[in-house]
Design an enzyme around this catalytic site. Structure first.
Site, PDB file in Angstrom:
ATOM      1  N   GLU A 163      -7.622  -7.944  -2.134  1.00 46.39           N
ATOM      2  CA  GLU A 163      -7.140  -7.712  -3.497  1.00 46.39           C
ATOM      3  C   GLU A 163      -7.321  -9.011  -4.274  1.00 46.39           C
ATOM      4  O   GLU A 163      -6.721 -10.033  -3.918  1.00 46.39           O
ATOM      5  CB  GLU A 163      -5.668  -7.288  -3.501  1.00 46.39           C
ATOM      6  CG  GLU A 163      -5.238  -6.807  -4.875  1.00 46.39           C
ATOM      7  CD  GLU A 163      -3.814  -7.177  -5.254  1.00 46.39           C
ATOM      8  OE1 GLU A 163      -3.269  -6.563  -6.180  1.00 46.39           O
ATOM      9  OE2 GLU A 163      -3.241  -8.105  -4.649  1.00 46.39           O
ATOM     10  N   ASP A 179      17.993   9.564   3.729  1.00 46.73           N
ATOM     11  CA  ASP A 179      18.635   8.411   3.091  1.00 46.73           C
ATOM     12  C   ASP A 179      18.014   8.103   1.725  1.00 46.73           C
ATOM     13  O   ASP A 179      18.346   7.095   1.097  1.00 46.73           O
ATOM     14  CB  ASP A 179      18.593   7.175   4.002  1.00 46.73           C
ATOM     15  CG  ASP A 179      17.173   6.698   4.267  1.00 46.73           C
ATOM     16  OD1 ASP A 179      16.212   7.350   3.798  1.00 46.73           O
ATOM     17  OD2 ASP A 179      17.019   5.655   4.934  1.00 46.73           O
ATOM     18  N   ASP A 232       9.717   7.105   4.747  1.00 46.38           N
ATOM     19  CA  ASP A 232       9.699   6.385   6.019  1.00 46.38           C
ATOM     20  C   ASP A 232       8.508   6.808   6.874  1.00 46.38           C
ATOM     21  O   ASP A 232       7.752   7.712   6.510  1.00 46.38           O
ATOM     22  CB  ASP A 232      11.030   6.604   6.765  1.00 46.38           C
ATOM     23  CG  ASP A 232      11.426   8.075   6.774  1.00 46.38           C
ATOM     24  OD1 ASP A 232      10.584   8.898   7.174  1.00 46.38           O
ATOM     25  OD2 ASP A 232      12.567   8.411   6.350  1.00 46.38           O
ATOM     26  N   ASP A 267      -3.519  -8.793   0.343  1.00 50.67           N
ATOM     27  CA  ASP A 267      -2.817  -9.004  -0.923  1.00 50.67           C
ATOM     28  C   ASP A 267      -3.211 -10.336  -1.572  1.00 50.67           C
ATOM     29  O   ASP A 267      -3.197 -11.374  -0.910  1.00 50.67           O
ATOM     30  CB  ASP A 267      -1.310  -9.007  -0.613  1.00 50.67           C
ATOM     31  CG  ASP A 267      -0.447  -8.848  -1.848  1.00 50.67           C
ATOM     32  OD1 ASP A 267      -0.541  -7.800  -2.503  1.00 50.67           O
ATOM     33  OD2 ASP A 267       0.332  -9.775  -2.154  1.00 50.67           O
ATOM     34  N   ASP A 272      -1.388  -3.651   5.357  1.00 52.93           N
ATOM     35  CA  ASP A 272      -1.372  -4.571   4.225  1.00 52.93           C
ATOM     36  C   ASP A 272      -1.077  -5.967   4.765  1.00 52.93           C
ATOM     37  O   ASP A 272      -0.102  -6.160   5.497  1.00 52.93           O
ATOM     38  CB  ASP A 272      -0.283  -4.138   3.232  1.00 52.93           C
ATOM     39  CG  ASP A 272      -0.690  -4.369   1.793  1.00 52.93           C
ATOM     40  OD1 ASP A 272      -1.111  -5.492   1.478  1.00 52.93           O
ATOM     41  OD2 ASP A 272      -0.561  -3.431   0.973  1.00 52.93           O
ATOM     42  N   HIS A 315      -0.315   1.365  -6.489  1.00 55.84           N
ATOM     43  CA  HIS A 315       1.133   1.207  -6.675  1.00 55.84           C
ATOM     44  C   HIS A 315       1.508   0.199  -7.756  1.00 55.84           C
ATOM     45  O   HIS A 315       2.693   0.053  -8.048  1.00 55.84           O
ATOM     46  CB  HIS A 315       1.759   0.796  -5.341  1.00 55.84           C
ATOM     47  CG  HIS A 315       1.314  -0.578  -4.911  1.00 55.84           C
ATOM     48  ND1 HIS A 315       0.007  -0.853  -4.552  1.00 55.84           N
ATOM     49  CD2 HIS A 315       1.976  -1.744  -4.832  1.00 55.84           C
ATOM     50  CE1 HIS A 315      -0.096  -2.142  -4.265  1.00 55.84           C
ATOM     51  NE2 HIS A 315       1.086  -2.707  -4.422  1.00 55.84           N
ATOM     52  N   ASP A 316       0.522  -0.513  -8.302  1.00 50.83           N
ATOM     53  CA  ASP A 316       0.798  -1.492  -9.372  1.00 50.83           C
ATOM     54  C   ASP A 316       0.356  -0.988 -10.740  1.00 50.83           C
ATOM     55  O   ASP A 316       0.600  -1.669 -11.741  1.00 50.83           O
ATOM     56  CB  ASP A 316       0.031  -2.791  -9.106  1.00 50.83           C
ATOM     57  CG  ASP A 316       0.529  -3.547  -7.890  1.00 50.83           C
ATOM     58  OD1 ASP A 316       1.719  -3.428  -7.551  1.00 50.83           O
ATOM     59  OD2 ASP A 316      -0.292  -4.275  -7.291  1.00 50.83           O
ATOM     60  N   ASN A 359      14.793  11.359   6.973  1.00 47.69           N
ATOM     61  CA  ASN A 359      16.166  11.334   7.505  1.00 47.69           C
ATOM     62  C   ASN A 359      17.248  11.370   6.428  1.00 47.69           C
ATOM     63  O   ASN A 359      18.410  11.072   6.693  1.00 47.69           O
ATOM     64  CB  ASN A 359      16.363  10.120   8.420  1.00 47.69           C
ATOM     65  CG  ASN A 359      16.227   8.804   7.650  1.00 47.69           C
ATOM     66  OD1 ASN A 359      15.749   8.813   6.507  1.00 47.69           O
ATOM     67  ND2 ASN A 359      16.650   7.718   8.241  1.00 47.69           N
ATOM     68  N   ASP A 400      10.716  11.227   2.824  1.00 45.48           N
ATOM     69  CA  ASP A 400      11.927  10.767   3.521  1.00 45.48           C
ATOM     70  C   ASP A 400      12.275  11.765   4.624  1.00 45.48           C
ATOM     71  O   ASP A 400      12.580  12.915   4.336  1.00 45.48           O
ATOM     72  CB  ASP A 400      13.058  10.665   2.485  1.00 45.48           C
ATOM     73  CG  ASP A 400      14.405  10.393   3.138  1.00 45.48           C
ATOM     74  OD1 ASP A 400      14.426   9.890   4.274  1.00 45.48           O
ATOM     75  OD2 ASP A 400      15.436  10.702   2.493  1.00 45.48           O
TER      76      ASP A 400
HETATM   77  O1  TEU Z   1      -0.375  -7.523  -6.672  1.00 40.18           O
HETATM   78  C1  TEU Z   1      -0.996  -8.614  -7.249  1.00 40.18           C
HETATM   79  C2  TEU Z   1      -1.166  -8.680  -8.718  1.00 40.18           C
HETATM   80  O2  TEU Z   1      -1.616  -9.687  -9.196  1.00 40.18           O
HETATM   81  C3  TEU Z   1      -0.768  -7.618  -9.651  1.00 40.18           C
HETATM   82  O3  TEU Z   1      -1.385  -6.514  -9.688  1.00 40.18           O
HETATM   83  C4  TEU Z   1       0.643  -7.872 -10.088  1.00 40.18           C
HETATM   84  O4  TEU Z   1       1.530  -7.837  -9.031  1.00 40.18           O
HETATM   85  C5  TEU Z   1       1.222  -6.961 -11.082  1.00 40.18           C
HETATM   86  O5  TEU Z   1       1.150  -5.667 -10.602  1.00 40.18           O
HETATM   87  C6  TEU Z   1       0.679  -7.128 -12.431  1.00 40.18           C
HETATM   88  O6  TEU Z   1       1.235  -6.190 -13.249  1.00 40.18           O
HETATM   89  C7  TEU Z   1      -0.042  -7.594  -5.320  1.00 40.18           C
HETATM   90  C8  TEU Z   1       0.671  -6.336  -4.902  1.00 40.18           C
HETATM   91  O7  TEU Z   1      -0.204  -5.242  -5.016  1.00 40.18           O
HETATM   92  C9  TEU Z   1       1.923  -6.184  -5.711  1.00 40.18           C
HETATM   93  O8  TEU Z   1       2.584  -4.982  -5.457  1.00 40.18           O
HETATM   94  C10 TEU Z   1       2.801  -7.359  -5.382  1.00 40.18           C
HETATM   95  O9  TEU Z   1       3.930  -7.348  -6.223  1.00 40.18           O
HETATM   96  C11 TEU Z   1       2.089  -8.690  -5.553  1.00 40.18           C
HETATM   97  O10 TEU Z   1       0.768  -8.704  -5.014  1.00 40.18           O
HETATM   98  C12 TEU Z   1       2.830  -9.780  -4.828  1.00 40.18           C
HETATM   99  O11 TEU Z   1       2.750  -9.595  -3.456  1.00 40.18           O
HETATM  100 CA    CA Z   2      14.336   7.698   5.107  1.00 38.13          CA
END
Ligand code: TEU
Ligand code: CA
Length: 564
Positions: A256, A25, A29, A199, A98, A333-334, A23, A21
């Protein structure tokens, strides 16, 4: 095997909200990322994949896009983005954006128009159906729980949303919609980006008629994947995208693709005929979940290392034989943090994170590092559900506790193991308040272990996970065998060790990974003759006199040898 820069790359994924971050908040960013470009260059990565930074109401942290051509104000301006791209390119780092085109936000102008009336020209950009006997058009469950259909009062019809109800699915049957998407992709490519991460791209084609899903689990709503995973027109749509957009640029594309099979993956990534360069498959991250029909990601089971070998080996061999290309990731991130999930985030955190890094970089395919992985960041165990932010986690908690009546403590334990927020706590830069991520209150709490686990500490320690990643990335640049060498599993039945070779021209590497917290004995199979060895990398000090014909490996020990 043709050489290509996207095969030789190491990709670093940035989840902008949680990176830095600039700034105050509390939200990461673009200017924050800009401040860390030298950091990325020092690490040595050659490509950055930026999770969505477009305008979004943030129902799903940017995966719900309301304007594909604008930057989310919380993240900065388009000028900041231009600056970031220039800074990356100055350092020889490429940028993947993305691409989220299975759905938009319900706040996207297309959906606003579509919703305004059934006669609106944008109506058919989305998937609308009348109800059936006063219920939803079919029984599909959304990935985030509940029905995949949302009722629209004004028209009396429902729209489809495979994810949240603020993420209506686009109708890929509509050629005008597809043309808009291709024009948007072209617009970003003209701005100079180097490719896309796409995605849930294998869900864009739905089976006509949208038939009911077979009943496999409890409850009213069922998993409808058979009607939208790798649907009937998927390859046609992707070929069209390739012909109209992708083939006109020298770019990197990764789709993905949850639930994809190797057969589909070959069709999509086949070097000459396939539309994309590579895919994210999910089989290895589904191995620690229950396999029974109707089970979900919240139904846990322990990882069986021999299953891991089988799955990985099938992906390696099938794609190699079919002329496709693999990608490999252990976190994003998932997913939960890899060291907590496949390693040991207690006593052997450093060793096991290095072992997993060795695994990641030594497979045949393009490796992906998720922010914080390079310092061994771990899962978080927040005490209260109010500390969680992820829509999937919050919906699950609500359903499990309020509808199914499960014990909240038990449900929190599942969340600790599996929540996507494990990966989304802020990047731990140093041991100052808020870990140097922000000067104010972060949008999601930090992992309390940041005073010990942070970038400054890792870079000060020559034996850290960070330096080990730096070395692995450098070795990939120096040795084509790491990129191009073919893969062969050995010791398939060994209960503790995952070992394999990589072979390229006259060279051979032997990779030996002890996936357990106990010592393990390695003996090579007779079919693998060698008379001499030289160590390439290891995560413990190794005596040069060790005889590789009989090794005793320490907990989570990883070694890579040249064989002669
Ligand atoms: O994720 C797709 C997906 O099928 C998964 O991994 C699911 O969102 C979840 O994590 C199962 O636990 C993609 C993105 O990476 C995710 O961040 C989004 O939420 C999703 O698509 C919808 O856009
Ligand atoms: Ca920020």
């Amino acid at each position: 095997m043709k050489r290509a820069w996207w095969k030789e790359s190491v990709v670093y994924q940035i989840y902008p909200r949680s990176f830095l971050d600039s700034n105050g908040d509390g939200i990461g960013d673009l200017r924050g990322i800009k401040q860390k470009l030298d950091y990325l260059q020092d690490l040595g990565v050659s490509v950055v994949w930026l999770s969505p930074v477009y305008s979004s109401p943030n129902d799903d942290n940017g995966y719900d896009i309301s304007d594909y051509r604008a930057i989310m104000p919380e993240f900065g301006s388009m000028a900041d983005w231009d600056d970031l791209l220039a800074g990356l390119h100055q350092r020889g780092i490429r940028l993947l954006m993305d691409l989220v085109v299975n759905h938009t936000s319900d706040e996207h102008p297309w959906f606003q128009a579509a919703r305004s009336s059934p006669d609106n020209p944008y109506r058919d950009f989305y998937i609308w159906r009348p109800g059936r006997d006063g219920h939803e058009p079919n029984n599909w469950v959304s990935f985030f729980g509940g029905s995949a259909w949302q009722y629209d009062q004004a028209s009396g019809e429902y729209y489809l949303h495979l994810f949240s109800k603020k993420q209506p699915d686009l109708n890929w049957e509509n050629p005008r919609m597809r043309a808009e998407i291709y024009a948007m992709m072209d617009w970003w490519l003209q701005k100079g980006i180097d490719g896309f991460r796409m995605d849930v791209i294998n869900m864009i084609s739905k089976v006509p008629g949208l038939p009911d899903a077979p009943v496999t689990g409890p409850g009213r709503y069922q998993f409808g994947g058979a009607s939208f995973i790798q649907g009937p027109r998927l390859l046609e749509f992707l070929q069209e995208m390739k012909q109209q957009v992708l083939s006109r640029y020298d770019i990197f594309t990764v789709g993905e693709t949850p639930l994809v099979t190797t057969e589909h993956a070959v069709a999509i990534t086949q070097e000459d005929s396939g539309p994309l360069n590579m895919l994210f498959q999910f089989e290895h991250v589904d191995l620690d979940r229950d396999r029974r029909e109707g089970a979900t990601k919240w139904d846990l089971r322990p990882l069986d290392i021999n299953e891991l070998k089988q799955v990985m080996t099938r992906w390696q061999k099938d794609l190699e034989q079919g002329g496709g290309w693999n990608s490999f990731y252990l976190s994003n991130h998932d997913q939960p943090r890899m060291v907590s999930r496949f390693g040991n985030d207690g006593h052997y955190r450093v060793q096991s994170a290095k072992l997993l890094a060795t695994f990641l970089h030594m497979m045949h395919g393009t490796p992906y590092i998720y922010q914080g992985e390079e310092i061994g960041m771990t899962n978080v165990a927040f005490e209260s559900i109010t500390q969680y932010r992820d829509i999937e986690t919050l919906n699950m908690y609500h359903a499990f506790v309020e509808e199914r009546g499960l014990d909240p403590h038990q449900v929190l334990r599942l969340i600790h193991a599996r929540s996507r927020d494990n990966a989304r706590t802020p990047m731990q830069w140093d041991d100052s308040p808020h870990a140097g991520f922000t000067s104010s209150t972060p949008w999601i709490d930090l992992n309390p272990n940041y005073p010990a686990i942070n970038v400054v500490a890792a870079r000060a320690d020559p034996d850290s996970i960070w330096h080990y990643y730096q070395t692995l990335i450098r070795l990939r640049r120096e040795h084509p065998i790491i990129v191009y060498g073919s893969y062969d599993l050995i010791c398939a039945e060994h209960p503790q060790i995952y070992a394999f070779t990589r072979t390229y021209e006259h060279e051979r590497l032997l990779i030996i990974l002890n996936f357990t917290a106990e010592t393990a004995t390695f003996t090579p199979p007779d079919q693998l003759p060698f008379s001499d060895t030289r160590l390439l990398i290891s995560n413990y000090p190794v005596r040069p006199t060790d005889d590789v014909h009989r090794l005793s490996l320490r907990p989570f020990e990883a070694r890579v040898y040249w064989l002669y």
